[in-house]
Design a protein around this motif. Structure first.
Motif, PDB file in Angstrom:
ATOM      1  N   LEU A  88      17.432  30.527 -23.696  1.00  0.00           N
ATOM      2  CA  LEU A  88      16.917  30.106 -22.392  1.00  0.00           C
ATOM      3  C   LEU A  88      17.981  29.394 -21.552  1.00  0.00           C
ATOM      4  O   LEU A  88      18.041  29.576 -20.335  1.00  0.00           O
ATOM      5  N   ALA A  89      18.841  28.614 -22.208  1.00  0.00           N
ATOM      6  CA  ALA A  89      19.911  27.926 -21.466  1.00  0.00           C
ATOM      7  C   ALA A  89      20.851  28.945 -20.818  1.00  0.00           C
ATOM      8  O   ALA A  89      21.297  28.761 -19.683  1.00  0.00           O
ATOM      9  N   GLY A  90      21.155  30.020 -21.532  1.00  0.00           N
ATOM     10  CA  GLY A  90      22.010  31.066 -20.984  1.00  0.00           C
ATOM     11  C   GLY A  90      21.370  31.763 -19.796  1.00  0.00           C
ATOM     12  O   GLY A  90      22.024  32.028 -18.775  1.00  0.00           O
ATOM     13  N   LEU A  91      20.072  32.045 -19.898  1.00  0.00           N
ATOM     14  CA  LEU A  91      19.360  32.687 -18.789  1.00  0.00           C
ATOM     15  C   LEU A  91      19.321  31.776 -17.556  1.00  0.00           C
ATOM     16  O   LEU A  91      19.545  32.222 -16.431  1.00  0.00           O
ATOM     17  N   LEU A  92      19.066  30.476 -17.783  1.00  0.00           N
ATOM     18  CA  LEU A  92      18.946  29.548 -16.657  1.00  0.00           C
ATOM     19  C   LEU A  92      20.288  29.251 -15.996  1.00  0.00           C
ATOM     20  O   LEU A  92      20.341  28.809 -14.854  1.00  0.00           O
ATOM     21  N   SER A  93      21.373  29.497 -16.719  1.00  0.00           N
ATOM     22  CA  SER A  93      22.702  29.244 -16.144  1.00  0.00           C
ATOM     23  C   SER A  93      23.175  30.407 -15.266  1.00  0.00           C
ATOM     24  O   SER A  93      24.198  30.299 -14.595  1.00  0.00           O
ATOM     25  N   ASN A  94      22.433  31.503 -15.276  1.00  0.00           N
ATOM     26  CA  ASN A  94      22.809  32.701 -14.508  1.00  0.00           C
ATOM     27  C   ASN A  94      21.992  32.762 -13.212  1.00  0.00           C
ATOM     28  O   ASN A  94      20.767  32.910 -13.246  1.00  0.00           O
ATOM     29  N   ALA A  95      22.679  32.658 -12.086  1.00  0.00           N
ATOM     30  CA  ALA A  95      22.002  32.642 -10.776  1.00  0.00           C
ATOM     31  C   ALA A  95      21.253  33.935 -10.491  1.00  0.00           C
ATOM     32  O   ALA A  95      20.336  33.960  -9.657  1.00  0.00           O
ATOM     33  N   ASN A  96      21.622  35.023 -11.152  1.00  0.00           N
ATOM     34  CA  ASN A  96      20.970  36.313 -10.901  1.00  0.00           C
ATOM     35  C   ASN A  96      19.644  36.447 -11.644  1.00  0.00           C
ATOM     36  O   ASN A  96      18.886  37.385 -11.388  1.00  0.00           O
ATOM     37  N   VAL A  97      19.378  35.547 -12.577  1.00  0.00           N
ATOM     38  CA  VAL A  97      18.115  35.580 -13.322  1.00  0.00           C
ATOM     39  C   VAL A  97      17.121  34.679 -12.610  1.00  0.00           C
ATOM     40  O   VAL A  97      17.315  33.464 -12.520  1.00  0.00           O
ATOM     41  N   LYS A  98      16.080  35.269 -12.068  1.00  0.00           N
ATOM     42  CA  LYS A  98      15.073  34.508 -11.325  1.00  0.00           C
ATOM     43  C   LYS A  98      13.708  34.705 -11.971  1.00  0.00           C
ATOM     44  O   LYS A  98      13.263  35.828 -12.170  1.00  0.00           O
ATOM     45  N   PHE A  99      13.066  33.600 -12.303  1.00  0.00           N
ATOM     46  CA  PHE A  99      11.740  33.632 -12.922  1.00  0.00           C
ATOM     47  C   PHE A  99      10.665  33.426 -11.854  1.00  0.00           C
ATOM     48  O   PHE A  99      10.747  32.491 -11.059  1.00  0.00           O
ATOM     49  N   THR A 100       9.656  34.277 -11.843  1.00  0.00           N
ATOM     50  CA  THR A 100       8.478  34.045 -11.010  1.00  0.00           C
ATOM     51  C   THR A 100       7.607  32.987 -11.690  1.00  0.00           C
ATOM     52  O   THR A 100       7.808  32.660 -12.865  1.00  0.00           O
ATOM     53  N   LEU A 101       6.609  32.470 -10.966  1.00  0.00           N
ATOM     54  CA  LEU A 101       5.692  31.498 -11.560  1.00  0.00           C
ATOM     55  C   LEU A 101       4.972  32.099 -12.770  1.00  0.00           C
ATOM     56  O   LEU A 101       4.827  31.445 -13.808  1.00  0.00           O
ATOM     57  N   GLY A 102       4.558  33.354 -12.662  1.00  0.00           N
ATOM     58  CA  GLY A 102       3.881  34.010 -13.787  1.00  0.00           C
ATOM     59  C   GLY A 102       4.782  34.123 -15.003  1.00  0.00           C
ATOM     60  O   GLY A 102       4.329  33.974 -16.154  1.00  0.00           O
ATOM     61  N   GLU A 103       6.069  34.378 -14.773  1.00  0.00           N
ATOM     62  CA  GLU A 103       7.029  34.484 -15.887  1.00  0.00           C
ATOM     63  C   GLU A 103       7.318  33.116 -16.508  1.00  0.00           C
ATOM     64  O   GLU A 103       7.454  33.007 -17.729  1.00  0.00           O
ATOM     65  N   PRO A 115      -0.019  34.391 -16.775  1.00  0.00           N
ATOM     66  CA  PRO A 115       1.265  34.601 -17.462  1.00  0.00           C
ATOM     67  C   PRO A 115       1.668  36.070 -17.433  1.00  0.00           C
ATOM     68  O   PRO A 115       0.857  36.953 -17.722  1.00  0.00           O
ATOM     69  N   THR A 116       2.915  36.320 -17.048  1.00  0.00           N
ATOM     70  CA  THR A 116       3.398  37.671 -16.770  1.00  0.00           C
ATOM     71  C   THR A 116       4.428  38.109 -17.803  1.00  0.00           C
ATOM     72  O   THR A 116       5.333  37.342 -18.153  1.00  0.00           O
ATOM     73  N   ASP A 117       4.302  39.349 -18.255  1.00  0.00           N
ATOM     74  CA  ASP A 117       5.263  39.939 -19.207  1.00  0.00           C
ATOM     75  C   ASP A 117       6.688  39.795 -18.682  1.00  0.00           C
ATOM     76  O   ASP A 117       6.970  40.106 -17.524  1.00  0.00           O
TER      77      ASP A 117
END
Length: 370
Positions: free
Chosen positions: A113-128, A322-324
C-alpha cells in the motif's frame, strides 16, 4: 539444538536447496528483518516472495523471532493474511562460511500500500478506499479473533495482489495474546513510530487488539493524504503530534491515563482540542469516513472502536459501496513497493490546512498542510 532440527520441529513444508528450486528475480524489500526478493519457482513458474531470515546475530540455532512468525502464520489461514508456503534453506559451503541461509517462501503480491500511495498515477475512488479498509479490518478481525496481535501495522506491511485482494503481512513482531487473568506484560517497543498508539508511547505493557486498530486508523487517513499523517522524530514529538490532532491526553478524556509509567515523565501538550474531523475534512469529504476515522483514532484504547464494530459502520453500507480494486490495478502493470519508491519527502510541521481539497500529489505531504 541445531537450526535444522528447530525448523523441522515446526512440521512445516520445507525444501533443502532454495537456489535449485527458486530463481531470484528482484529485490523488493529491505529492513532490520533482512531482505525480501521476488522469485520464480523453476518448475511451476509460479511467482513467490522470498524473505531472508537474518542469522548474523544468532550464535547458534534458528532465531526465536522467525520461529514465532512461522508458528503464527501456521495458525492464520485467511484470504486477507499473506500465506506462508514453505521454509527453504541453502546448502552450507565455503561460499557462505558453512552456514545455511534460511528463507520464508510466501505467495507473491504485486504491490504494497505504501508503494501504491507514493505513485501519483494511482488514484483511489471512495469505493476503492472502502474496499481496502474493509479487507484490512477483516484481516485484523480474523487475527484478533485468533488471539494474535500484529504489532506493526503500517502501509508498507499491507500487500495487495493484482486481483485486488489485500493481505496483512510481516508478522515478525506479532505476538499471541495471553489471557488477562495471567497479568500479561508485553514490550511497548513495537509498532513503527509514526503508527504507534499513545498507550505504547506512554509506557503501557498490558495492551490488546486496540493497538492494531490505531494503526488501521492512521492507514485509513493515509489513503487520502498519501503519506503518514503524524511523522514524529522522537516518542515525545509523536505524542505532541497526536495531541495536536486528537486533543490533549488527560484523565478527563482517558480515565486512568495518569497511572501510566511515562505520563508524568513526558511533557504532554495542555489545552489542545480534538481536531480529527476538522483537520482531515479538506481531504476526506465523506461524513461517514470522517466518523469512522474519529472512532479509530480514539485516545483511550478502551473506547477505541474494535474491528467487528468498524466493519458494521455505516461507511461500508452506504453508496458508493466498496468497489473491486481489479479494474484500477489492471491499469498499472508495474509492481509498486515502498522499497522501490522514491524516499518520502517531509514538509514543515503544521502550517495552516488548505481550504480546498488537495490533488493526489505524493510530494504534497500531510505534515506540510497540517
Amino acid at each position: 539444538m541445531s537450526s535444522g532440527s528447530q525448523v523441522e520441529e515446526l512440521v512445516f513444508p520445507n525444501c533443502e536447496n532454495a537456489s535449485e528450486k527458486y530463481e531470484k528475480l528482484a529485490k523488493i524489500g529491505q529492513g532490520t528483518f533482512g531482505e525480501v526478493f521476488k522469485a520464480r519457482n523453476r518448475e511451476t513458474k509460479a511467482l513467490v516472495a522470498m524473505k531472508k531470515v537474518l542469522m548474523e546475530n544468532e550464535k547458534e540455532g534458528f532465531p526465536i523471532t522467525a520461529i514465532r512468525e512461522i508458528k503464527i502464520l501456521q495458525l492464520l489461514r485467511h484470504e486477507n493474511v499473506v500465506q506462508l508456503i514453505e521454509i527453504c534453506r541453502t546448502r552450507a559451503g565455503p561460499y557462505n562460511r558453512f552456514k545455511s541461509t534460511f528463507f520464508l517462501i510466501f505467495e507473491f503480491c504485486e504491490h504494497d500500500l505504501a508503494g501504491l500511495l507514493s505513485n501519483a498515477n494511482v488514484k483511489f475512488t471512495l469505493g476503492e478506499i472502502k474496499k481496502v479498509m474493509q479487507q484490512l479490518l477483516n484481516g485484523l478481525y480474523f487475527i484478533h479473533s485468533n488471539k494474535i496481535l500484529h504489532r506493526d501495522m503500517k502501509a508498507a506491511n499491507i500487500l495487495i495482489t493484482k486481483n485486488g485482494v489485500l493481505k496483512l503481512a510481516d508478522f515478525g513482531l506479532a505476538r499471541a495474546l495471553v489471557s488477562k487473568g495471567s497479568n500479561p506484560k508485553y514490550t511497548n517497543r513495537v509498532v513503527t513510530l509514526w503508527y504507534r498508539p499513545p498507550e505504547l508511547l506512554l509506557g503501557e505493557r498490558m495492551y490488546g487488539p486496540s493497538i492494531d486498530v490505531w494503526g488501521a486508523g492512521c492507514i485509513m487517513a493515509e489513503m487520502w493524504t498519501r503519506s503518514p499523517i503524524m511523522q514524529g522524530n522522537t516518542e515525545q514529538h509523536q505524542l505532541q503530534l497526536i495531541s495536536q490532532l486528537c486533543g490533549s491526553i488527560s484523565p478527563d478524556v482517558w480515565p486512568g491515563v495518569h497511572k501510566m509509567e511515562l505520563y508524568d515523565k513526558l511533557e504532554l501538550p495542555k489545552g489542545q482540542k480534538r481536531k480529527v474531523k476538522e483537520r482531515l475534512k479538506p481531504y476526506v469529504r465523506d461524513q461517514y469516513a470522517l466518523d469512522l476515522l474519529d472512532k479509530l483514532l480514539c485516545l483511550d484504547p478502551s473506547k477505541r472502536m474494535d474491528c467487528d464494530s468498524a466493519l458494521n459502520h455505516d461507511l461500508f453500507w452506504t453508496d458508493p459501496m466498496p468497489t473491486d480494486l481489479t479494474p484500477m490495478l489492471s491499469r498499472h502493470t508495474t509492481s509498486m513497493f515502498e522499497y522501490l519508491a522514491p524516499p518520502r519527502r517531509r514538509g514543515p510541521i503544521h502550517p495552516q490546512a488548505p481550504a480546498h481539497k488537495p490533488a493526489h500529489n505524493p510530494d504534497q505531504h500531510f505534515e506540510r498542510v497540517f
